[in-house]
Design a protein around this motif. Structure first.
Motif, mmCIF file in Angstrom:
data_model
loop_
_atom_site.group_PDB
_atom_site.id
_atom_site.type_symbol
_atom_site.label_atom_id
_atom_site.label_comp_id
_atom_site.label_asym_id
_atom_site.label_seq_id
_atom_site.Cartn_x
_atom_site.Cartn_y
_atom_site.Cartn_z
ATOM 1 N N ALA A 1 0.788 -1.312 0.313
ATOM 2 C CA ALA A 1 0.239 0.436 -0.240
ATOM 3 C C ALA A 1 1.095 1.140 -0.018
ATOM 4 C CB ALA A 1 -0.958 0.188 0.689
ATOM 5 N N ALA A 2 0.230 2.057 -0.808
ATOM 6 C CA ALA A 2 0.757 3.699 -0.165
ATOM 7 C C ALA A 2 0.305 4.366 -0.040
ATOM 8 C CB ALA A 2 1.365 4.133 -1.689
ATOM 9 N N CYS A 3 0.443 6.081 0.356
ATOM 10 C CA CYS A 3 -0.963 6.931 0.947
ATOM 11 C C CYS A 3 -0.113 8.209 0.822
ATOM 12 C CB CYS A 3 -1.426 6.148 2.464
ATOM 13 S SG CYS A 3 -1.553 7.642 2.907
ATOM 14 N N LEU A 4 -0.733 8.816 0.219
ATOM 15 C CA LEU A 4 -0.349 10.700 -0.024
ATOM 16 C C LEU A 4 -1.451 11.241 0.673
ATOM 17 C CD1 LEU A 4 0.658 10.969 -3.201
ATOM 18 C CD2 LEU A 4 2.270 10.806 -0.951
ATOM 19 N N ILE A 5 -0.794 12.105 1.330
ATOM 20 C CA ILE A 5 -1.785 12.935 2.308
ATOM 21 C C ILE A 5 -1.679 14.541 1.299
ATOM 22 C CG2 ILE A 5 -2.820 14.267 4.267
ATOM 23 C CD1 ILE A 5 -1.820 11.971 5.785
ATOM 24 N N LEU A 6 -2.865 14.791 1.281
ATOM 25 C CA LEU A 6 -2.642 16.469 -0.049
ATOM 26 C C LEU A 6 -3.707 17.334 0.760
ATOM 27 C CD1 LEU A 6 -3.038 15.247 -3.386
ATOM 28 C CD2 LEU A 6 -1.235 15.502 -2.616
ATOM 29 N N VAL B 1 2.374 20.316 -0.834
ATOM 30 C CA VAL B 1 1.155 20.704 -0.915
ATOM 31 C C VAL B 1 0.922 18.794 -0.656
ATOM 32 C CG1 VAL B 1 -1.436 20.692 -1.641
ATOM 33 C CG2 VAL B 1 0.213 22.606 -2.779
ATOM 34 N N ILE B 2 1.669 17.952 -0.815
ATOM 35 C CA ILE B 2 1.641 16.441 -0.143
ATOM 36 C C ILE B 2 2.397 17.110 1.498
ATOM 37 C CG2 ILE B 2 3.215 14.607 -0.488
ATOM 38 C CD1 ILE B 2 3.098 15.170 -3.180
ATOM 39 N N ILE B 3 1.694 16.988 2.250
ATOM 40 C CA ILE B 3 2.144 17.542 3.919
ATOM 41 C C ILE B 3 2.065 15.910 4.054
ATOM 42 C CG2 ILE B 3 1.103 19.070 3.624
ATOM 43 C CD1 ILE B 3 -1.270 17.381 5.644
ATOM 44 N N GLY B 4 1.827 14.280 3.608
ATOM 45 C CA GLY B 4 2.998 13.570 4.575
ATOM 46 C C GLY B 4 1.782 12.432 2.919
ATOM 47 N N GLY B 5 2.983 10.811 3.449
ATOM 48 C CA GLY B 5 2.763 9.972 2.775
ATOM 49 C C GLY B 5 3.755 8.845 4.094
ATOM 50 N N GLN C 1 -0.754 0.286 7.516
ATOM 51 C CA GLN C 1 0.938 0.754 8.212
ATOM 52 C C GLN C 1 1.122 1.533 6.990
ATOM 53 O OE1 GLN C 1 2.404 -3.230 7.809
ATOM 54 N NE2 GLN C 1 3.235 -3.518 10.269
ATOM 55 N N ALA C 2 0.702 1.749 6.200
ATOM 56 C CA ALA C 2 1.690 3.396 4.821
ATOM 57 C C ALA C 2 0.355 4.144 5.831
ATOM 58 C CB ALA C 2 0.556 2.214 3.403
ATOM 59 N N MET C 3 -1.425 3.812 5.865
ATOM 60 C CA MET C 3 -2.011 4.811 6.937
ATOM 61 C C MET C 3 -1.319 5.851 7.869
ATOM 62 S SD MET C 3 -4.410 5.906 4.503
ATOM 63 C CE MET C 3 -5.311 7.194 5.391
ATOM 64 N N GLU C 4 -1.159 4.570 8.952
ATOM 65 C CA GLU C 4 0.042 5.390 10.268
ATOM 66 C C GLU C 4 0.801 5.902 10.006
ATOM 67 O OE1 GLU C 4 0.543 1.532 11.943
ATOM 68 O OE2 GLU C 4 -1.423 1.257 12.904
ATOM 69 N N ARG C 5 1.969 5.610 8.945
ATOM 70 C CA ARG C 5 3.164 6.429 8.549
ATOM 71 C C ARG C 5 3.096 7.750 7.948
ATOM 72 N NH1 ARG C 5 6.801 1.723 5.888
ATOM 73 N NH2 ARG C 5 7.727 0.860 7.989
ATOM 74 N N ALA C 6 2.274 7.720 7.270
ATOM 75 C CA ALA C 6 1.138 8.989 6.377
ATOM 76 C C ALA C 6 0.658 9.834 7.318
ATOM 77 C CB ALA C 6 -0.115 8.927 4.830
ATOM 78 N N TYR C 7 -0.322 9.617 8.393
ATOM 79 C CA TYR C 7 -0.848 10.564 9.552
ATOM 80 C C TYR C 7 -0.142 10.435 10.350
ATOM 81 C CZ TYR C 7 -5.780 8.734 8.616
ATOM 82 O OH TYR C 7 -6.897 8.109 8.233
ATOM 83 N N ASN D 1 0.135 13.677 12.884
ATOM 84 C CA ASN D 1 -0.923 12.852 13.117
ATOM 85 C C ASN D 1 -1.895 13.189 13.346
ATOM 86 O OD1 ASN D 1 1.208 11.805 14.778
ATOM 87 N ND2 ASN D 1 2.096 13.363 15.918
ATOM 88 N N LEU D 2 -2.086 13.533 11.983
ATOM 89 C CA LEU D 2 -3.967 13.617 11.629
ATOM 90 C C LEU D 2 -4.335 12.398 11.752
ATOM 91 C CD1 LEU D 2 -3.082 15.015 8.271
ATOM 92 C CD2 LEU D 2 -3.226 16.354 10.737
ATOM 93 N N SER D 3 -5.321 13.080 11.987
ATOM 94 C CA SER D 3 -6.395 10.839 11.387
ATOM 95 C C SER D 3 -7.963 11.585 10.835
ATOM 96 C CB SER D 3 -7.101 11.166 13.377
ATOM 97 O OG SER D 3 -8.004 11.623 12.814
ATOM 98 N N ALA D 4 -8.532 10.361 10.409
ATOM 99 C CA ALA D 4 -9.336 10.216 9.826
ATOM 100 C C ALA D 4 -10.406 11.878 9.473
ATOM 101 C CB ALA D 4 -10.036 9.592 9.705
ATOM 102 N N LYS D 5 -10.312 11.728 10.801
ATOM 103 C CA LYS D 5 -11.330 12.997 11.181
ATOM 104 C C LYS D 5 -10.687 14.203 10.100
ATOM 105 C CE LYS D 5 -12.582 11.528 15.527
ATOM 106 N NZ LYS D 5 -12.408 11.544 16.879
ATOM 107 N N ASP D 6 -9.367 14.366 10.471
ATOM 108 C CA ASP D 6 -8.721 14.942 9.577
ATOM 109 C C ASP D 6 -9.236 15.334 8.158
ATOM 110 O OD1 ASP D 6 -7.881 16.831 11.616
ATOM 111 O OD2 ASP D 6 -6.362 14.891 11.828
ATOM 112 N N ILE D 7 -8.721 14.407 7.054
ATOM 113 C CA ILE D 7 -9.559 13.892 5.964
ATOM 114 C C ILE D 7 -10.868 14.132 5.525
ATOM 115 C CG2 ILE D 7 -8.628 12.187 4.093
ATOM 116 C CD1 ILE D 7 -6.374 13.314 6.109
ATOM 117 N N HIS D 8 -11.242 15.708 4.360
ATOM 118 C CA HIS D 8 -12.199 15.601 3.677
ATOM 119 C C HIS D 8 -13.013 14.661 2.954
ATOM 120 C CE1 HIS D 8 -11.318 19.553 5.397
ATOM 121 N NE2 HIS D 8 -11.847 19.230 6.390
#
Length: 165
Positions: A45-50, A68-72, A98-104, A109-116
Motif C-alpha cells: 500500500a501507499a498513501c499520500l495526504i494532500l 501541498v503533499i504534507i504526508g505519505g 501501516q502505510a496510513m499510520e505512517r502518512a498520518y 499526527n492527523l486522523s481520518a477526522k482531518d481528511i475531507h
C-alpha cells in the motif's frame, strides 16, 4: 531454467523463468487475465495526504516552498506466504494500515477526522473493505457495514433528490 534467488516456499510458486509466449498461453482466470499475469505480491500500500492552502494556513504550515503533499507512507507485506498456513495472521498482511499510520504521522499526527476526501482503490473487494478500516473510516471488522450504510445513504439521496445531486 531455475531462478537461483528462489528457495523454500518461493520455489513452489515461482520456480521457473517464463516467456511472453508462456504467459499468453497460460490458463485464463478472467476474460482478460491469465494465470501468469496475476501479481506475486498480494499485499502492499501507499498513501499520500494532500492539503489545501486553507488547511495549511489554519495550521500555520503555509509558506514559500511548502509542498501541498504534507504526508505519505508506504508499506509492503511479505512477498510469499509463510510455509505454515497457521502463521498467516491479520497483522502479517496489514500494509494499508501501516502505510496510513505512517502518512498520518508524517502529516502532523492527523486522523481520518482531518481528511475531507478519501480516494481508495483495490482490485479485490475484501482489500477495499480492509483499506476503509485501515484509514479509520470504520472500526476493524466493520468496513463491510460501513460500505453498506454509505451505499444505502447514496441510493436514498439519489431516489430523494434525483438529478439534483
Amino acid at each position: 531454467q531455475q531462478d537461483p534467488h528462489l528457495s523454500g516456499t518461493e520455489s513452489r510458486f515461482y520456480s521457473q523463468f517464463t516467456t511472453l509466449e508462456k504467459v499468453q498461453a497460460s490458463p485464463s482466470i478472467t476474460p482478460n487475465i491469465s494465470l501468469l499475469e496475476c501479481a506475486r505480491r498480494a499485499d502492499g500500500a501507499a498513501c499520500l495526504i494532500l492539503a489545501s492552502n486553507r488547511f495549511l494556513l489554519r495550521r500555520n504550515m503555509w509558506g514559500p516552498g511548502i509542498p501541498v503533499i504534507i504526508g505519505g507512507g508506504a508499506f509492503a507485506g511479505p512477498l510469499y506466504p509463510p510455509e505454515n498456513p497457521a502463521d498467516i495472521t491479520d497483522s502479517l498482511y496489514a500494509s494499508c494500515r501501516q502505510a496510513m499510520e505512517r502518512a498520518y504521522a508524517s502529516a502532523g499526527n492527523l486522523s481520518a477526522k482531518d481528511i475531507h476526501f478519501f480516494g481508495l482503490y483495490d482490485c479485490f473487494p475484501i482489500c477495499l473493505v480492509r483499506a476503509i478500516e485501515a484509514c479509520g473510516l470504520a472500526s476493524p471488522g466493520k468496513g463491510g457495514e460501513y460500505l453498506q450504510s454509505q451505499y444505502e445513504r447514496l441510493m436514498d439521496a439519489i431516489e430523494r433528490d434525483g438529478k439534483n445531486l
